[in-house]
Design an enzyme around this catalytic site. Sequence first.
Site, short mmCIF file in Angstrom:
data_model
loop_
_atom_site.label_atom_id
_atom_site.label_comp_id
_atom_site.label_asym_id
_atom_site.label_seq_id
_atom_site.Cartn_x
_atom_site.Cartn_y
_atom_site.Cartn_z
N ARG A 158 -3.71 -10.21 4.48
CA ARG A 158 -4.12 -11.53 4.96
C ARG A 158 -2.94 -12.40 5.40
NH1 ARG A 158 -8.36 -10.79 0.78
NH2 ARG A 158 -10.34 -10.96 1.86
N ASP A 168 -3.43 -7.71 -7.31
CA ASP A 168 -4.81 -8.08 -7.64
C ASP A 168 -5.01 -7.85 -9.13
OD1 ASP A 168 -6.02 -8.56 -4.83
OD2 ASP A 168 -4.87 -6.72 -4.65
N HIS A 172 0.85 -1.20 0.00
CA HIS A 172 0.00 0.00 0.00
C HIS A 172 0.88 1.25 0.00
CE1 HIS A 172 -2.69 -2.94 2.32
NE2 HIS A 172 -3.42 -2.63 1.26
N GLY A 192 -2.75 -2.06 -7.23
CA GLY A 192 -1.62 -2.98 -7.31
C GLY A 192 -1.87 -4.11 -8.30
#
Length: 284
Positions: free
Chosen positions: A188, A151, A37, A148
């Site tokens: 995650r 994904d 991020h 990003g």
Amino acid sequence: MDIITDIADMQSRSLAARESGKRIAFVPTMGFLHEGHASLLREGRKRGDILVLSIFVNPTQFGPNEDLDRYPRDFARDEAIASAAGVDWIFYPTADTVYPPGYSTYVDVEGGLATVLEGACRPGHFRGVATVVAKLFLSVQPHVAFFGQKDFQQLAVIRRMTQDLNLPVEIVGMPIVREADGLAMSSRNVYLAPDERRQALAIIGALRLAGQAAREGECSPRKLLLLAEGCLHREPDLQIEYVTIRHQATLQETATIDADAVMLIAVRIGKTRLIDNAMLLAKA
Ligand code: AMP
């Protein structure tokens, strides 16, 4: 750095900034920020006068048996990372603000882009993603937004939606940021127990093995998939959801390997679902 929770407040600030000639750069996230991020935020900082980060764990993109309730959150830590990256405004609405009672409007990206891969494994996922990104764009009114390549399919779906709805937002795709050992950074990853974390390295192992073989001249997708699957099958707790080679723009299967070929992987390790991808002929 201001924290904005109200949509009308967000819109009026953005419209005022646009009227005074400011360029608004936007990074949408679900929070629990990491270096992936942060890389988007740094690029946004360079390319905008006002940098907006949104933090919103979007309920409509989670299926009924997915991890919405346990999705990791740490707003204080996110604030510190945002401030260090030079964020001007954090847009931090509640789920009830974004989806008030009676909410009924959704954005559906139809066709092969959104129905394959993640769309097939997670029915409704991209409907939720496209809806929330459209709503975030209408709230934040950015000139440019950063996503990003981690994904990969999400980025393709958002490009499609932005083009189809004529949204005046430039979409910028950013490279995958990895841990030192190659695991793609993800909020995650905190779910992984130490042994699961070790087994997760088979994902980057598979992508690297296939990439190396492709760069050495192997041009059969089938053989490259066998190599990757062999690598993943060595880990006992890792279940493959898909390993596939696709054309990067259409996400349709490729018959040969060329500069557009991307390998995409989704696995489950214990209760955690991880995705990753790599352009096969890109430099290692
Ligand atoms: P998320 O908070 O997981 O919804 O991700 C927010 C944005 O950060 C999305 O555009 C992601 O693709 C991007 N992102 C997540 N992980 C990474 C990573 N490891 N490298 C680069 N971008 C990432």
